[in-house]
Design a protein around this motif. Sequence first.
Motif, PDB file in Angstrom:
ATOM      1  N   ASP A 173     108.680 -26.210   8.078  1.00  0.00           N
ATOM      2  CA  ASP A 173     108.006 -27.090   7.125  1.00  0.00           C
ATOM      3  C   ASP A 173     108.576 -26.942   5.716  1.00  0.00           C
ATOM      4  O   ASP A 173     108.839 -25.831   5.248  1.00  0.00           O
ATOM      5  N   VAL A 174     108.749 -28.090   5.050  1.00  0.00           N
ATOM      6  CA  VAL A 174     109.116 -28.137   3.638  1.00  0.00           C
ATOM      7  C   VAL A 174     108.029 -28.926   2.916  1.00  0.00           C
ATOM      8  O   VAL A 174     107.800 -30.096   3.225  1.00  0.00           O
ATOM      9  N   ILE A 175     107.346 -28.284   1.991  1.00  0.00           N
ATOM     10  CA  ILE A 175     106.213 -28.888   1.297  1.00  0.00           C
ATOM     11  C   ILE A 175     106.660 -29.505  -0.020  1.00  0.00           C
ATOM     12  O   ILE A 175     107.419 -28.901  -0.779  1.00  0.00           O
ATOM     13  N   SER A 221     102.168 -14.757  11.033  1.00  0.00           N
ATOM     14  CA  SER A 221     102.473 -14.424   9.646  1.00  0.00           C
ATOM     15  C   SER A 221     103.390 -15.496   9.070  1.00  0.00           C
ATOM     16  O   SER A 221     104.250 -16.044   9.762  1.00  0.00           O
ATOM     17  N   VAL A 222     103.208 -15.797   7.790  1.00  0.00           N
ATOM     18  CA  VAL A 222     103.923 -16.896   7.140  1.00  0.00           C
ATOM     19  C   VAL A 222     104.749 -16.358   5.979  1.00  0.00           C
ATOM     20  O   VAL A 222     104.289 -15.507   5.212  1.00  0.00           O
ATOM     21  N   VAL A 223     105.985 -16.855   5.862  1.00  0.00           N
ATOM     22  CA  VAL A 223     106.836 -16.572   4.708  1.00  0.00           C
ATOM     23  C   VAL A 223     106.876 -17.830   3.853  1.00  0.00           C
ATOM     24  O   VAL A 223     107.378 -18.869   4.289  1.00  0.00           O
ATOM     25  N   PRO A 242     101.041 -24.880   8.293  1.00  0.00           N
ATOM     26  CA  PRO A 242     100.187 -23.887   8.958  1.00  0.00           C
ATOM     27  C   PRO A 242      98.941 -23.588   8.139  1.00  0.00           C
ATOM     28  O   PRO A 242      98.964 -23.638   6.905  1.00  0.00           O
ATOM     29  N   VAL A 243      97.851 -23.304   8.835  1.00  0.00           N
ATOM     30  CA  VAL A 243      96.602 -22.922   8.175  1.00  0.00           C
ATOM     31  C   VAL A 243      96.631 -21.408   8.006  1.00  0.00           C
ATOM     32  O   VAL A 243      96.544 -20.664   8.983  1.00  0.00           O
ATOM     33  N   LEU A 244      96.768 -20.952   6.779  1.00  0.00           N
ATOM     34  CA  LEU A 244      96.885 -19.518   6.529  1.00  0.00           C
ATOM     35  C   LEU A 244      95.610 -18.799   6.954  1.00  0.00           C
ATOM     36  O   LEU A 244      94.504 -19.222   6.633  1.00  0.00           O
ATOM     37  N   GLY A 245      95.789 -17.712   7.699  1.00  0.00           N
ATOM     38  CA  GLY A 245      94.651 -16.932   8.157  1.00  0.00           C
ATOM     39  C   GLY A 245      94.037 -17.433   9.445  1.00  0.00           C
ATOM     40  O   GLY A 245      93.144 -16.795   9.993  1.00  0.00           O
ATOM     41  N   VAL A 292     106.600 -17.414  10.349  1.00  0.00           N
ATOM     42  CA  VAL A 292     106.683 -18.865  10.187  1.00  0.00           C
ATOM     43  C   VAL A 292     107.177 -19.149   8.770  1.00  0.00           C
ATOM     44  O   VAL A 292     106.437 -18.939   7.808  1.00  0.00           O
ATOM     45  N   PRO A 293     108.438 -19.579   8.595  1.00  0.00           N
ATOM     46  CA  PRO A 293     108.917 -19.884   7.247  1.00  0.00           C
ATOM     47  C   PRO A 293     108.411 -21.237   6.764  1.00  0.00           C
ATOM     48  O   PRO A 293     108.334 -22.196   7.535  1.00  0.00           O
ATOM     49  N   VAL A 294     108.068 -21.307   5.487  1.00  0.00           N
ATOM     50  CA  VAL A 294     107.638 -22.549   4.839  1.00  0.00           C
ATOM     51  C   VAL A 294     108.263 -22.578   3.452  1.00  0.00           C
ATOM     52  O   VAL A 294     108.141 -21.611   2.693  1.00  0.00           O
ATOM     53  N   ALA A 295     108.950 -23.667   3.119  1.00  0.00           N
ATOM     54  CA  ALA A 295     109.552 -23.826   1.797  1.00  0.00           C
ATOM     55  C   ALA A 295     108.707 -24.788   0.978  1.00  0.00           C
ATOM     56  O   ALA A 295     108.144 -25.752   1.509  1.00  0.00           O
ATOM     57  N   VAL A 296     108.620 -24.527  -0.333  1.00  0.00           N
ATOM     58  CA  VAL A 296     107.854 -25.379  -1.247  1.00  0.00           C
ATOM     59  C   VAL A 296     108.767 -25.776  -2.403  1.00  0.00           C
ATOM     60  O   VAL A 296     109.379 -24.918  -3.046  1.00  0.00           O
TER      61      VAL A 296
END
Length: 215
Positions: free
Chosen positions: A108-110, A49-51, A41-44, A83-87
Motif C-alpha cells: 500500500d502507498v497512502i 506488524s506494520v512498517v 491495514p487496520v493497525l492493532g 506489512v510495509p506501507v508507504a505514505v
Amino acid sequence: MNSTDTTTAATGTAAGTGRLAVGARAPGLTEAVTMTGAAPPVLGRSGRSVVLKFYRFANCPLCNLHLHSWVVRAAEVKAAGLVPVAVFHSPVRALREQLQQGAAVPFDVIADPDKRLFRAYGVEESLAGMLHARVAADNMRALRAGYRSMLPFGHEGGIRGHPADFLVDPDGIVRLAHYGADYADTLDVDTVLNAARDLLPAPPPGPAPRPAGRT
C-alpha cells in the motif's frame, strides 16, 4: 540511509517534541486513501506488524530511490511477518502519474496531501534537512538510477519533509520510531528486519508442510 536513532520514551509523545514515542498507540489509518483504492491495514487488528515509511512528494528522486529498495525486497519483508506501507504527501493523482517505480509497488502507498498522518505521527520538515553530505550523495545515486524531478517549487505539498519510519506491532503499539535528521536519513530494509527480530513477537507460522506422497 540506515541510521538507527529512535525515540525511546515509554508512552505518548517524546518529551518536548511532537514526536510519537515508543510504547504509544499508533494513530489509525482507517481514513487514509491508498494509490490503488485498497483499504490500508487496520493497525492493532490485522494480526500483523506494520512498517510505516513516510516520504515527501511523488516524484522526489531521493524518495523513489529509497522506496525502490523496499519494492525489490517486498517478498522478503512480508516473509518476515511485516506489512510495509508507504505514505507520501502527494494526492492520489500525482502518485499514479509520477511515482517512478518500473513495476507496481507490491504494498500500500497512502496519499496524504493534507498531511493529516504526517502531523499525527509528528513527522518533521525543514529546509535545513537538505543540507547534508549524504543528501547530495543520495541525490547523485538517484539521478544515476534514472530518477528525475520537476522544478523544486512545482511539487504539490511543497518540497520540505524529513523521512520517518515506524514499526507497529500486532496490537497497534509503536515499537520503533525513527525521525530522519535530514532528507536522506531513512531506515533501510536490513535495519528494520533486524529491529523486528529484536522488538516484535515471532510472526505466526505458515501452514505445515504436507507429508511426502500426500496430496
